[in-house]
Design a protein around this motif. Structure first.
Motif, PDB file in Angstrom:
ATOM      1  N   ALA A 222       0.831  -1.202   0.000  1.00  0.00           N
ATOM      2  CA  ALA A 222       0.000   0.000   0.000  1.00  0.00           C
ATOM      3  C   ALA A 222       0.871   1.260   0.000  1.00  0.00           C
ATOM      4  CB  ALA A 222      -0.928  -0.007   1.217  1.00  0.00           C
ATOM      5  N   CYS A 223       1.973   1.223   0.760  1.00  0.00           N
ATOM      6  CA  CYS A 223       2.901   2.363   0.776  1.00  0.00           C
ATOM      7  C   CYS A 223       3.532   2.571  -0.600  1.00  0.00           C
ATOM      8  CB  CYS A 223       3.988   2.149   1.823  1.00  0.00           C
ATOM      9  SG  CYS A 223       3.406   2.289   3.529  1.00  0.00           S
ATOM     10  N   LEU A 224       3.852   1.476  -1.290  1.00  0.00           N
ATOM     11  CA  LEU A 224       4.380   1.574  -2.645  1.00  0.00           C
ATOM     12  C   LEU A 224       3.357   2.229  -3.559  1.00  0.00           C
ATOM     13  CD1 LEU A 224       6.460   0.886  -4.869  1.00  0.00           C
ATOM     14  CD2 LEU A 224       5.370  -1.364  -5.053  1.00  0.00           C
ATOM     15  N   ASN A 225       2.096   1.844  -3.434  1.00  0.00           N
ATOM     16  CA  ASN A 225       1.043   2.445  -4.246  1.00  0.00           C
ATOM     17  C   ASN A 225       0.915   3.938  -3.978  1.00  0.00           C
ATOM     18  OD1 ASN A 225       0.450  -0.123  -5.218  1.00  0.00           O
ATOM     19  ND2 ASN A 225      -1.162  -0.476  -3.703  1.00  0.00           N
ATOM     20  N   LEU A 226       1.014   4.304  -2.692  1.00  0.00           N
ATOM     21  CA  LEU A 226       0.948   5.720  -2.319  1.00  0.00           C
ATOM     22  C   LEU A 226       2.091   6.497  -2.954  1.00  0.00           C
ATOM     23  CD1 LEU A 226      -0.469   7.867  -0.483  1.00  0.00           C
ATOM     24  CD2 LEU A 226       1.233   7.286   1.255  1.00  0.00           C
ATOM     25  N   TRP A 227       3.271   5.931  -2.920  1.00  0.00           N
ATOM     26  CA  TRP A 227       4.450   6.590  -3.504  1.00  0.00           C
ATOM     27  C   TRP A 227       4.300   6.728  -5.018  1.00  0.00           C
ATOM     28  CZ3 TRP A 227       8.651   4.330  -6.445  1.00  0.00           C
ATOM     29  CH2 TRP A 227       9.716   5.212  -6.659  1.00  0.00           C
ATOM     30  N   LEU A 228       3.802   5.686  -5.684  1.00  0.00           N
ATOM     31  CA  LEU A 228       3.592   5.754  -7.129  1.00  0.00           C
ATOM     32  C   LEU A 228       2.535   6.801  -7.484  1.00  0.00           C
ATOM     33  CD1 LEU A 228       3.675   1.947  -8.052  1.00  0.00           C
ATOM     34  CD2 LEU A 228       5.452   3.657  -8.487  1.00  0.00           C
ATOM     35  N   GLY A 229       1.481   6.864  -6.659  1.00  0.00           N
ATOM     36  CA  GLY A 229       0.469   7.894  -6.870  1.00  0.00           C
ATOM     37  C   GLY A 229       1.050   9.284  -6.697  1.00  0.00           C
ATOM     38  N   HIS A 230       1.934   9.429  -5.711  1.00  0.00           N
ATOM     39  CA  HIS A 230       2.612  10.706  -5.475  1.00  0.00           C
ATOM     40  C   HIS A 230       3.454  11.101  -6.688  1.00  0.00           C
ATOM     41  CE1 HIS A 230       5.011  13.782  -3.487  1.00  0.00           C
ATOM     42  NE2 HIS A 230       6.111  13.102  -3.765  1.00  0.00           N
ATOM     43  N   LEU A 231       4.182  10.147  -7.244  1.00  0.00           N
ATOM     44  CA  LEU A 231       4.994  10.431  -8.433  1.00  0.00           C
ATOM     45  C   LEU A 231       4.118  10.840  -9.617  1.00  0.00           C
ATOM     46  CD1 LEU A 231       7.687   7.567  -8.411  1.00  0.00           C
ATOM     47  CD2 LEU A 231       7.928   9.937  -7.625  1.00  0.00           C
ATOM     48  N   LEU A 232       2.987  10.151  -9.785  1.00  0.00           N
ATOM     49  CA  LEU A 232       2.072  10.483 -10.876  1.00  0.00           C
ATOM     50  C   LEU A 232       1.540  11.909 -10.740  1.00  0.00           C
ATOM     51  CD1 LEU A 232       0.247   9.732 -13.312  1.00  0.00           C
ATOM     52  CD2 LEU A 232      -1.416   8.860 -11.649  1.00  0.00           C
ATOM     53  N   GLN A 233       1.117  12.275  -9.522  1.00  0.00           N
ATOM     54  CA  GLN A 233       0.556  13.609  -9.323  1.00  0.00           C
ATOM     55  C   GLN A 233       1.626  14.686  -9.500  1.00  0.00           C
ATOM     56  OE1 GLN A 233      -2.190  12.298  -9.847  1.00  0.00           O
ATOM     57  NE2 GLN A 233      -3.459  13.346  -8.341  1.00  0.00           N
ATOM     58  N   GLN A 234       2.855  14.397  -9.072  1.00  0.00           N
ATOM     59  CA  GLN A 234       3.951  15.348  -9.274  1.00  0.00           C
ATOM     60  C   GLN A 234       4.249  15.531 -10.755  1.00  0.00           C
ATOM     61  OE1 GLN A 234       7.366  14.114  -6.887  1.00  0.00           O
ATOM     62  NE2 GLN A 234       6.929  15.805  -5.496  1.00  0.00           N
ATOM     63  N   TRP A 235       4.268  14.433 -11.498  1.00  0.00           N
ATOM     64  CA  TRP A 235       4.542  14.487 -12.938  1.00  0.00           C
ATOM     65  C   TRP A 235       3.473  15.311 -13.648  1.00  0.00           C
ATOM     66  CZ3 TRP A 235       1.696  12.383 -17.102  1.00  0.00           C
ATOM     67  CH2 TRP A 235       2.348  12.421 -18.351  1.00  0.00           C
ATOM     68  N   LYS A 236       2.211  15.104 -13.299  1.00  0.00           N
ATOM     69  CA  LYS A 236       1.132  15.869 -13.926  1.00  0.00           C
ATOM     70  C   LYS A 236       1.241  17.354 -13.586  1.00  0.00           C
ATOM     71  CE  LYS A 236      -2.270  13.403 -12.352  1.00  0.00           C
ATOM     72  NZ  LYS A 236      -3.657  12.979 -12.059  1.00  0.00           N
ATOM     73  N   ALA A 237       1.606  17.649 -12.336  1.00  0.00           N
ATOM     74  CA  ALA A 237       1.751  19.041 -11.921  1.00  0.00           C
ATOM     75  C   ALA A 237       2.852  19.731 -12.717  1.00  0.00           C
ATOM     76  CB  ALA A 237       2.050  19.113 -10.424  1.00  0.00           C
ATOM     77  N   ARG A 238       3.985  19.026 -12.920  1.00  0.00           N
ATOM     78  CA  ARG A 238       5.079  19.602 -13.701  1.00  0.00           C
ATOM     79  C   ARG A 238       4.654  19.823 -15.147  1.00  0.00           C
ATOM     80  NH1 ARG A 238       8.264  15.894 -10.657  1.00  0.00           N
ATOM     81  NH2 ARG A 238       8.253  14.424 -12.408  1.00  0.00           N
ATOM     82  N   ARG A 239       3.946  18.845 -15.713  1.00  0.00           N
ATOM     83  CA  ARG A 239       3.475  18.974 -17.093  1.00  0.00           C
ATOM     84  C   ARG A 239       2.509  20.142 -17.245  1.00  0.00           C
ATOM     85  NH1 ARG A 239       3.864  14.583 -20.681  1.00  0.00           N
ATOM     86  NH2 ARG A 239       2.813  16.019 -22.113  1.00  0.00           N
ATOM     87  N   THR A 240       1.670  20.327 -16.230  1.00  0.00           N
ATOM     88  CA  THR A 240       0.696  21.421 -16.277  1.00  0.00           C
ATOM     89  C   THR A 240       1.394  22.767 -16.212  1.00  0.00           C
ATOM     90  OG1 THR A 240      -0.983  20.044 -15.206  1.00  0.00           O
ATOM     91  CG2 THR A 240      -1.327  22.428 -15.142  1.00  0.00           C
ATOM     92  N   VAL A 241       2.384  22.880 -15.319  1.00  0.00           N
ATOM     93  CA  VAL A 241       3.142  24.134 -15.213  1.00  0.00           C
ATOM     94  C   VAL A 241       3.871  24.420 -16.511  1.00  0.00           C
ATOM     95  CG1 VAL A 241       5.086  25.257 -14.073  1.00  0.00           C
ATOM     96  CG2 VAL A 241       3.384  24.021 -12.710  1.00  0.00           C
ATOM     97  N   LYS A 242       4.524  23.388 -17.076  1.00  0.00           N
ATOM     98  CA  LYS A 242       5.253  23.558 -18.339  1.00  0.00           C
ATOM     99  C   LYS A 242       4.325  23.982 -19.454  1.00  0.00           C
ATOM    100  CE  LYS A 242       8.391  21.096 -21.469  1.00  0.00           C
ATOM    101  NZ  LYS A 242       9.074  19.799 -21.749  1.00  0.00           N
ATOM    102  N   SER A 243       3.144  23.362 -19.521  1.00  0.00           N
ATOM    103  CA  SER A 243       2.173  23.700 -20.556  1.00  0.00           C
ATOM    104  C   SER A 243       1.685  25.133 -20.402  1.00  0.00           C
ATOM    105  CB  SER A 243       0.985  22.736 -20.480  1.00  0.00           C
ATOM    106  OG  SER A 243      -0.018  23.089 -21.398  1.00  0.00           O
ATOM    107  N   THR A 244       1.492  25.562 -19.136  1.00  0.00           N
ATOM    108  CA  THR A 244       1.041  26.930 -18.882  1.00  0.00           C
ATOM    109  C   THR A 244       2.092  27.941 -19.301  1.00  0.00           C
ATOM    110  OG1 THR A 244      -0.288  26.155 -17.010  1.00  0.00           O
ATOM    111  CG2 THR A 244       0.215  28.508 -17.096  1.00  0.00           C
ATOM    112  N   VAL A 245       3.371  27.629 -19.000  1.00  0.00           N
ATOM    113  CA  VAL A 245       4.469  28.524 -19.377  1.00  0.00           C
ATOM    114  C   VAL A 245       4.560  28.647 -20.892  1.00  0.00           C
ATOM    115  CG1 VAL A 245       6.971  28.797 -19.390  1.00  0.00           C
ATOM    116  CG2 VAL A 245       5.798  28.116 -17.284  1.00  0.00           C
ATOM    117  N   LEU A 246       4.478  27.511 -21.597  1.00  0.00           N
ATOM    118  CA  LEU A 246       4.545  27.540 -23.055  1.00  0.00           C
ATOM    119  C   LEU A 246       3.377  28.314 -23.648  1.00  0.00           C
ATOM    120  CD1 LEU A 246       5.633  23.871 -23.844  1.00  0.00           C
ATOM    121  CD2 LEU A 246       7.013  25.944 -24.064  1.00  0.00           C
ATOM    122  N   THR A 247       2.204  28.165 -23.074  1.00  0.00           N
ATOM    123  CA  THR A 247       1.027  28.895 -23.560  1.00  0.00           C
ATOM    124  C   THR A 247       1.215  30.386 -23.374  1.00  0.00           C
ATOM    125  OG1 THR A 247      -0.421  27.031 -23.033  1.00  0.00           O
ATOM    126  CG2 THR A 247      -1.468  29.182 -23.293  1.00  0.00           C
TER     127      THR A 247
END
Length: 262
Positions: A222-247
């Motif tokens: 379960a802790c591994l799943n939590l960590w993977l979910g954390h990585l996914l949400q961080q990756w999406k946040a970075r992609r969103t910021v990058k997309s906003t900057v490019l826009t």
């Protein structure tokens, strides 16, 4: 009549908090998905009650039913939150009890539902599904359908929600919540084994230290799943910021081109 579902207000990053944000789909679509998942969750609980009455309390010796019930509660809470705060500035949602609870419920139930999905289809299904199919008709069909729903559709609902939402995971507090959750379930499972006079799940007989090790393994997964979910949400946040900057950069270039910036 006030419109509670305008695309221009739901999920505005400048005005609202992360619970109202969506990724790759419109916030309105995420809202409708969550409402549908909440209705499915309620119907699932009613299905469990009808199938097991009057022994409903004993059904909560099973982790699957914990997971489904809490998942249903999550989708109901987050749908209410959307309806209440979708057009509110972020300042109005700060300090909200639902706003504090929802992220922890989301990350905890994501970690546990992925665990349930994995354990059932890799270890338990080979014994449970044939057992259901041997029951008299129509109970065999109803029991098999319920197993597929609880161990397949319910985890899929929370996985899709995490994929399409922008709720960040808090690892340190999340690990503590998972530890409390797994400890509470371990105690419940032990009590269930004594009450039912048989293991709730075959690997957990509580006749040796193996059962404790199995619970520790569940917590670790379960802790591994939590960590993977954390990585996914961080990756999406970075992609969103990058997309906003490019826009913003493209908008600046377009403005300068139209106004002959030097």
């Amino acid at each position: 009549m006030e419109n509670h579902f305008t695309d221009s207000t739901i999920g505005s990053e400048d005005a609202q908090d992360e619970i109202l944000h969506s990724w790759k789909i419109s916030p309105k679509s995420l809202f409708y998905f969550r409402c549908s998942a909440g209705i499915y969750g309620i119907l699932g609980i009613l299905y469990i009650c009808l199938m097991t009455w009057p022994a409903v309390p004993k059904e909560y010796f099973f982790l699957t039913n914990w997971g489904h019930t809490i998942t249903a509660a999550y989708f109901i809470m987050v749908s209410i939150y959307y309806f209440k705060y979708n057009s509110s500035p972020k300042q109005e949602t700060e300090g909200s009890l639902l706003g504090r609870i929802i992220p922890f419920v989301a990350q905890t139930i994501f970690a546990m539902e992925v665990l349930i999905l994995f354990l059932f289809w890799t270890i338990l299904a080979k014994d449970i599904i044939p057992g259901h199919l041997q029951k008299p008709y129509p109970r065999n069909i109803l029991s098999t359908t319920l197993s597929i729903l609880l161990h397949g559709v319910t985890p899929l609902c929370i996985i899709l929600d995490i994929v399409f939402n922008m709720i960040s995971f808090q690892l340190k507090k999340g690990f503590v919540v998972l530890f409390v959750f797994c400890t509470a379930y371990g105690i419940t499972n032990y009590i269930g084994t004594q009450v039912l006079e048989r293991p709730v799940y075959k690997p957990m007989t509580w006749e040796s230290f193996v059962s404790v090790l199995f619970m520790i393994g569940m917590f670790g997964f379960a802790c591994l799943n939590l960590w993977l979910g954390h990585l996914l949400q961080q990756w999406k946040a970075r992609r969103t910021v990058k997309s906003t900057v490019l826009t913003d950069e493209n908008a600046s270039i377009s403005y300068c081109t139209n106004n002959i910036c030097l």
